[in-house]
Design a protein around this motif. Structure first.
Motif, PDB file in Angstrom:
ATOM      1  N   PHE A 174      28.381  41.974  26.096  1.00 20.25           N
ATOM      2  CA  PHE A 174      29.061  43.246  26.357  1.00 20.25           C
ATOM      3  C   PHE A 174      28.844  43.696  27.800  1.00 20.25           C
ATOM      4  CE2 PHE A 174      28.647  47.812  26.924  1.00 20.25           C
ATOM      5  CZ  PHE A 174      29.918  48.234  26.566  1.00 20.25           C
ATOM      6  N   PHE A 175      27.593  43.729  28.241  1.00 21.76           N
ATOM      7  CA  PHE A 175      27.275  44.213  29.583  1.00 21.76           C
ATOM      8  C   PHE A 175      27.920  43.322  30.646  1.00 21.76           C
ATOM      9  CE2 PHE A 175      23.841  44.901  32.948  1.00 21.76           C
ATOM     10  CZ  PHE A 175      24.412  46.079  33.401  1.00 21.76           C
ATOM     11  N   SER A 176      27.926  42.013  30.404  1.00 19.90           N
ATOM     12  CA  SER A 176      28.519  41.077  31.357  1.00 19.90           C
ATOM     13  C   SER A 176      30.021  41.296  31.481  1.00 19.90           C
ATOM     14  CB  SER A 176      28.235  39.638  30.923  1.00 19.90           C
ATOM     15  OG  SER A 176      26.860  39.335  30.960  1.00 19.90           O
ATOM     16  N   LYS A 177      30.707  41.336  30.350  1.00 17.08           N
ATOM     17  CA  LYS A 177      32.161  41.491  30.379  1.00 17.08           C
ATOM     18  C   LYS A 177      32.570  42.853  30.932  1.00 17.08           C
ATOM     19  CE  LYS A 177      33.375  38.176  26.757  1.00 17.08           C
ATOM     20  NZ  LYS A 177      33.950  37.975  25.410  1.00 17.08           N
ATOM     21  N   ALA A 178      31.801  43.893  30.608  1.00 18.36           N
ATOM     22  CA  ALA A 178      32.107  45.223  31.132  1.00 18.36           C
ATOM     23  C   ALA A 178      31.949  45.253  32.650  1.00 18.36           C
ATOM     24  CB  ALA A 178      31.196  46.263  30.480  1.00 18.36           C
ATOM     25  N   THR A 179      30.919  44.597  33.162  1.00 16.71           N
ATOM     26  CA  THR A 179      30.702  44.558  34.609  1.00 16.71           C
ATOM     27  C   THR A 179      31.817  43.801  35.313  1.00 16.71           C
ATOM     28  OG1 THR A 179      28.302  44.671  34.297  1.00 16.71           O
ATOM     29  CG2 THR A 179      29.092  43.879  36.429  1.00 16.71           C
ATOM     30  N   VAL A 180      32.213  42.658  34.742  1.00 18.62           N
ATOM     31  CA  VAL A 180      33.309  41.875  35.330  1.00 18.62           C
ATOM     32  C   VAL A 180      34.601  42.697  35.335  1.00 18.62           C
ATOM     33  CG1 VAL A 180      34.784  39.851  35.007  1.00 18.62           C
ATOM     34  CG2 VAL A 180      32.307  39.641  34.738  1.00 18.62           C
ATOM     35  N   GLU A 181      34.904  43.324  34.215  1.00 20.17           N
ATOM     36  CA  GLU A 181      36.147  44.098  34.087  1.00 20.17           C
ATOM     37  C   GLU A 181      36.169  45.261  35.072  1.00 20.17           C
ATOM     38  OE1 GLU A 181      39.804  44.026  32.324  1.00 20.17           O
ATOM     39  OE2 GLU A 181      38.127  42.828  31.538  1.00 20.17           O
ATOM     40  N   PHE A 182      35.072  45.982  35.173  1.00 17.23           N
ATOM     41  CA  PHE A 182      35.034  47.157  36.045  1.00 17.23           C
ATOM     42  C   PHE A 182      35.033  46.754  37.518  1.00 17.23           C
ATOM     43  CE2 PHE A 182      32.880  50.996  37.866  1.00 17.23           C
ATOM     44  CZ  PHE A 182      33.880  51.904  37.541  1.00 17.23           C
ATOM     45  N   THR A 183      34.352  45.671  37.859  1.00 15.72           N
ATOM     46  CA  THR A 183      34.376  45.199  39.245  1.00 15.72           C
ATOM     47  C   THR A 183      35.788  44.813  39.648  1.00 15.72           C
ATOM     48  OG1 THR A 183      32.100  44.376  39.049  1.00 15.72           O
ATOM     49  CG2 THR A 183      33.429  43.528  40.884  1.00 15.72           C
ATOM     50  N   ASN A 184      36.500  44.115  38.770  1.00 14.70           N
ATOM     51  CA  ASN A 184      37.890  43.750  39.047  1.00 14.70           C
ATOM     52  C   ASN A 184      38.751  45.010  39.214  1.00 14.70           C
ATOM     53  OD1 ASN A 184      40.070  41.668  39.133  1.00 14.70           O
ATOM     54  ND2 ASN A 184      40.774  42.747  37.301  1.00 14.70           N
ATOM     55  N   MET A 185      38.496  46.009  38.390  1.00  7.19           N
ATOM     56  CA  MET A 185      39.237  47.266  38.460  1.00  7.19           C
ATOM     57  C   MET A 185      38.962  48.003  39.773  1.00  7.19           C
ATOM     58  SD  MET A 185      38.847  50.535  35.883  1.00  7.19           S
ATOM     59  CE  MET A 185      38.904  49.439  34.469  1.00  7.19           C
ATOM     60  N   MET A 186      37.687  48.089  40.151  1.00  4.27           N
ATOM     61  CA  MET A 186      37.313  48.862  41.339  1.00  4.27           C
ATOM     62  C   MET A 186      37.659  48.154  42.642  1.00  4.27           C
ATOM     63  SD  MET A 186      36.269  51.733  40.318  1.00  4.27           S
ATOM     64  CE  MET A 186      35.472  52.413  41.769  1.00  4.27           C
ATOM     65  N   ALA A 187      37.872  46.846  42.582  1.00  2.69           N
ATOM     66  CA  ALA A 187      38.267  46.112  43.787  1.00  2.69           C
ATOM     67  C   ALA A 187      39.760  46.206  44.059  1.00  2.69           C
ATOM     68  CB  ALA A 187      37.850  44.646  43.672  1.00  2.69           C
ATOM     69  N   GLN A 188      40.520  46.769  43.114  1.00  4.49           N
ATOM     70  CA  GLN A 188      41.963  46.924  43.289  1.00  4.49           C
ATOM     71  C   GLN A 188      42.243  47.954  44.380  1.00  4.49           C
ATOM     72  OE1 GLN A 188      44.269  45.240  41.543  1.00  4.49           O
ATOM     73  NE2 GLN A 188      43.091  44.390  39.855  1.00  4.49           N
ATOM     74  N   PRO A 189      43.251  47.738  45.205  1.00  7.84           N
ATOM     75  CA  PRO A 189      43.614  48.746  46.211  1.00  7.84           C
ATOM     76  C   PRO A 189      44.111  50.022  45.552  1.00  7.84           C
ATOM     77  CG  PRO A 189      44.593  46.601  46.708  1.00  7.84           C
ATOM     78  CD  PRO A 189      44.039  46.515  45.320  1.00  7.84           C
ATOM     79  N   ASP A 190      43.783  51.170  46.133  1.00  6.24           N
ATOM     80  CA  ASP A 190      44.293  52.428  45.619  1.00  6.24           C
ATOM     81  C   ASP A 190      45.686  52.702  46.177  1.00  6.24           C
ATOM     82  OD1 ASP A 190      43.951  53.240  48.240  1.00  6.24           O
ATOM     83  OD2 ASP A 190      42.112  54.366  47.843  1.00  6.24           O
ATOM     84  N   LYS A 191      46.193  53.917  45.973  1.00  5.45           N
ATOM     85  CA  LYS A 191      47.557  54.249  46.409  1.00  5.45           C
ATOM     86  C   LYS A 191      47.720  54.145  47.916  1.00  5.45           C
ATOM     87  CE  LYS A 191      48.423  57.344  42.493  1.00  5.45           C
ATOM     88  NZ  LYS A 191      48.724  58.745  42.076  1.00  5.45           N
TER      89      LYS A 191
END
Length: 309
Positions: A174-191
């Motif tokens: 759980f902790f591993s997948k959550a970290t991967v998912e959130f890192t991918n999300m936060m690395a996305q460019p904003d508006k």
């Protein structure tokens, strides 16, 4: 005949300086001189124990982060990622703001969907200045848990020994997948086209979270479009003790492989990352799944801390 700058370009001499001289002797542009590829990156420091300290790991990660921040100055950004344990002290005080939810998303956990929640607060790390005074360094601290408080319970309490708690492999997944998912999300460019976590570098510490390196690689290979922001993200994996690795015992290699295939849903060609054989005092072979191994074997920068740290 070298000038002082040329002298310290030799890595061994710079290492001696870092070890023996006070922080005031470190040049303010150290990162640009000695690790220019780190300049401008977001260093995501991940462990099962950081601000919620209980043993040695939390303190080591605290000290490690402080010194990295001193070396980097303003040339890199640092974050903490850790589990949001049930007994986490939420009371805001002089060293901590109250955690606030910043994201939630679904994770594929074996045969079910699990909702992950991410909270953020600002933590102030107390640092002695060497003159009897305390200064504080601020860092963003991200806390992960599941909505049902099953996978993330209390610090270092896992099933089946602890009734109602998830096993260490379920917690780690759980902790591993959550970290991967959130890192991918936060690395996305904003508006405005700027990434939230600019050019992340993930720094993993100890067995419970070392599989993050493996899950990042596997999830990206299975869906490169979804996880495109993780492409080229370097991962450092550090094991802090050689004993506390997160080991699950099996009577045969077939049982271990079945666990990886049926429970963790890991394709067979990747089983070797997780499997090891050890011998007990009687010389008998034990087949194990070792949570530390996939992290060390798939990290770009694997390393270890000596056991008597």
């Amino acid at each position: 005949k070298d000038s002082q700058d040329d002298f310290y370009k030799h890595r061994i001499f710079d290492a001696i300086r870092l070890e023996l001289l006070p922080s005031s002797a470190i040049p303010p542009d150290w990162l640009r001189r000695y690790a220019p590829n780190i300049v401008g990156r977001t260093i995501v420091v991940v462990a099962a124990e950081i601000s919620r300290m209980a043993g040695g790991l939390g303190r080591v990660v605290n000290y490690h982060t402080i010194e990295m921040m001193r070396l980097a100055g303003k040339d890199a950004r640092f974050l903490w990622v850790e589990p949001y344990y049930k007994d986490f002290d939420e009371t805001p005080d002089a060293t901590s703001t109250k955690p606030e939810k910043v994201a939630e998303f679904d994770l594929d956990m074996r045969d079910i969907k699990v909702k992950a929640e991410v909270y953020k607060h600002i933590k102030k790390i107390p640092v002695p200045d060497g003159k009897g005074e305390i200064e504080y360094i601020e860092i963003e601290n991200y806390l992960f848990k599941d909505a049902e408080n099953y996978y993330v319970g209390k610090l270092y309490e896992y099933g089946p020994e602890i009734k109602g708690a998830a096993r260490i492999d379920a917690f780690s997944e759980f902790f591993s997948k959550a970290t991967v998912e959130f890192t991918n999300m936060m690395a996305q460019p904003d508006k405005e086209g700027k990434a939230g976590w600019d050019k992340p570098l993930i720094s993993l510490h100890d067995g419970q979270c070392l599989p993050i390196a493996f899950w990042k690689r596997l999830l990206h290979s299975q869906d490169p479009e979804k996880y495109k922001m993780l492409e080229g993200v370097p991962v450092g994996g550090t094991t802090h003790t050689y004993k506390n690795r997160g080991i699950i015992y099996f009577d045969s290699p077939g049982q271990a492989r079945s666990f990886l295939s049926d429970d963790l849903k890991i394709p067979s060609q990747y089983h070797w990352y997780w499997l090891r054989r050890i011998y007990n005092e009687k010389g008998e072979v034990k087949h194990i799944v070792d949570l530390t191994s996939p992290g060390i074997r798939t990290s770009h920068m694997p390393n270890a801390v000596a056991r008597p740290h």
